[in-house]
Design a protein around this motif. Structure first.
Motif, PDB file in Angstrom:
ATOM      1  N   PRO A  68     135.113  24.548  69.356  1.00 21.20           N
ATOM      2  CA  PRO A  68     135.375  25.620  70.321  1.00 21.20           C
ATOM      3  C   PRO A  68     134.899  25.286  71.731  1.00 21.20           C
ATOM      4  O   PRO A  68     133.816  24.737  71.925  1.00 21.20           O
ATOM      5  CB  PRO A  68     134.578  26.805  69.777  1.00 21.20           C
ATOM      6  N   GLU A  69     135.735  25.630  72.698  1.00 21.14           N
ATOM      7  CA  GLU A  69     135.387  25.433  74.100  1.00 21.14           C
ATOM      8  C   GLU A  69     134.157  26.272  74.440  1.00 21.14           C
ATOM      9  O   GLU A  69     134.036  27.421  74.017  1.00 21.14           O
ATOM     10  CB  GLU A  69     136.550  25.850  74.995  1.00 21.14           C
TER      11      GLU A  69
ATOM     12  N   PRO B 245     128.626  34.435  58.848  1.00 23.17           N
ATOM     13  CA  PRO B 245     129.625  33.554  59.460  1.00 23.17           C
ATOM     14  C   PRO B 245     129.940  33.985  60.890  1.00 23.17           C
ATOM     15  O   PRO B 245     129.894  35.169  61.228  1.00 23.17           O
ATOM     16  CB  PRO B 245     130.856  33.725  58.569  1.00 23.17           C
ATOM     17  N   TRP B 246     130.276  33.015  61.720  1.00 26.25           N
ATOM     18  CA  TRP B 246     130.725  33.282  63.082  1.00 26.25           C
ATOM     19  C   TRP B 246     132.217  33.555  63.013  1.00 26.25           C
ATOM     20  O   TRP B 246     133.025  32.644  62.836  1.00 26.25           O
ATOM     21  CB  TRP B 246     130.421  32.092  63.983  1.00 26.25           C
ATOM     22  N   THR B 247     132.579  34.801  63.097  1.00 26.82           N
ATOM     23  CA  THR B 247     133.971  35.207  62.888  1.00 26.82           C
ATOM     24  C   THR B 247     134.889  34.836  64.046  1.00 26.82           C
ATOM     25  O   THR B 247     136.106  34.875  63.887  1.00 26.82           O
ATOM     26  CB  THR B 247     134.048  36.721  62.636  1.00 26.82           C
ATOM     27  N   GLU B 248     134.347  34.478  65.193  1.00 28.42           N
ATOM     28  CA  GLU B 248     135.169  34.121  66.350  1.00 28.42           C
ATOM     29  C   GLU B 248     135.661  32.674  66.320  1.00 28.42           C
ATOM     30  O   GLU B 248     136.444  32.269  67.180  1.00 28.42           O
ATOM     31  CB  GLU B 248     134.397  34.353  67.645  1.00 28.42           C
ATOM     32  N   PHE B 249     135.239  31.891  65.334  1.00 28.85           N
ATOM     33  CA  PHE B 249     135.583  30.462  65.318  1.00 28.85           C
ATOM     34  C   PHE B 249     137.086  30.233  65.457  1.00 28.85           C
ATOM     35  O   PHE B 249     137.534  29.540  66.353  1.00 28.85           O
ATOM     36  CB  PHE B 249     135.063  29.795  64.038  1.00 28.85           C
TER      37      PHE B 249
ATOM     38  N   THR C  12     139.021  28.809  68.795  1.00 34.09           N
ATOM     39  CA  THR C  12     139.654  27.489  68.791  1.00 34.09           C
ATOM     40  C   THR C  12     141.154  27.607  69.003  1.00 34.09           C
ATOM     41  O   THR C  12     141.759  26.726  69.609  1.00 34.09           O
ATOM     42  CB  THR C  12     139.324  26.701  67.505  1.00 34.09           C
ATOM     43  N   ALA C  13     141.782  28.675  68.546  1.00 32.36           N
ATOM     44  CA  ALA C  13     143.212  28.869  68.741  1.00 32.36           C
ATOM     45  C   ALA C  13     143.513  29.138  70.217  1.00 32.36           C
ATOM     46  O   ALA C  13     144.505  28.641  70.756  1.00 32.36           O
ATOM     47  CB  ALA C  13     143.731  30.021  67.885  1.00 32.36           C
ATOM     48  N   GLN C  14     142.650  29.900  70.887  1.00 31.16           N
ATOM     49  CA  GLN C  14     142.843  30.221  72.292  1.00 31.16           C
ATOM     50  C   GLN C  14     142.638  29.017  73.191  1.00 31.16           C
ATOM     51  O   GLN C  14     143.170  28.962  74.288  1.00 31.16           O
ATOM     52  CB  GLN C  14     141.851  31.305  72.748  1.00 31.16           C
ATOM     53  N   ASN C  15     141.874  28.071  72.743  1.00 30.37           N
ATOM     54  CA  ASN C  15     141.461  26.970  73.613  1.00 30.37           C
ATOM     55  C   ASN C  15     142.000  25.618  73.181  1.00 30.37           C
ATOM     56  O   ASN C  15     141.372  24.601  73.461  1.00 30.37           O
ATOM     57  CB  ASN C  15     139.933  26.928  73.689  1.00 30.37           C
ATOM     58  N   GLN C  16     143.131  25.607  72.485  1.00 32.38           N
ATOM     59  CA  GLN C  16     143.697  24.322  72.096  1.00 32.38           C
ATOM     60  C   GLN C  16     144.093  23.552  73.342  1.00 32.38           C
ATOM     61  O   GLN C  16     144.738  24.068  74.249  1.00 32.38           O
ATOM     62  CB  GLN C  16     144.914  24.518  71.187  1.00 32.38           C
TER      63      GLN C  16
END
Length: 188
Positions: free
Chosen positions: A102-103, A174-178, A182-186
């Motif tokens: 993740p960014e 768990p970190w639910t934002e993973f 990662t999808a937003q910052n491809q």
């Protein structure tokens, strides 16, 4: 004295008296130009408390387990610097889309066995995350260690971190934002 000033004083005192594995001495703090270069390489700013750790206490070499990674240069124990590790993780994630990084999530401390404590530099309180890839499932590799960097530092100073009190159960959520992050910052 502000709450952050009090915390920095406590971290400084403990940093002077303890050495993580592989560190023989506390490195000198970095200068403002080093933080500026690090932020330019990363493409984002460091949370103020994290920057203060490097500017006032030392360039890594203190904290739980293997201690904070140095900011730009490697450690005496052979650890890559936080910036170098972040950039390598981002590049690795581009090559292997199953394991995106993740960014804005900066690895700050190595736990061994490919595990890292990381600061989410995009969160207002600088959430500390645990990256634990060993089960082999990227969806289950990210956990919230503490909601804020200040909490993580308090836990280290007071000896109450999960690594100090862990029993057979893994207490982190768990970190639910993973996947969202990662999808937003491809990056192509």
């Amino acid at each position: 004295m502000t709450e952050n000033e009090q915390l920095l004083a406590r971290v400084t005192a403990k940093a002077r008296d303890t050495r993580p594995w592989g560190w023989t001495s506390l490195p000198e703090p970095v200068d403002a130009a080093t933080v500026t270069r690090a932020e330019a390489a990363l493409g984002f700013t460091l949370p103020p408390l994290l920057a203060e750790l490097y500017l006032r206490i030392g360039d890594g070499g203190f904290g739980p387990e293997y201690g904070l990674l140095p900011l730009l240069d490697g450690s005496p124990a052979g650890e890559a610097a936080a910036v170098v590790q972040y950039l390598a993780n981002r590049e690795s994630g581009r090559k292997d889309p199953d394991w995106p990084w993740p960014e804005g999530v900066l690895p700050i401390s190595h736990w061994g066995c490919a595990m890292y404590a990381c600061v989410d530099c995009r969160s207002p309180q600088a959430t500390v995350l645990l990256f634990e890839p060993n089960p082999g499932d990227p969806e289950r590799a990210w956990f919230v260690d503490t909601p804020a960097l200040a909490d993580w530092l308090h836990a280290w100073v007071e000896g109450t971190g999960w690594y100090d009190v862990m029993d057979d159960e893994f207490p982190m959520v768990p970190w639910t934002e993973f996947r969202i992050r990662t999808a937003q910052n491809q990056v192509p």
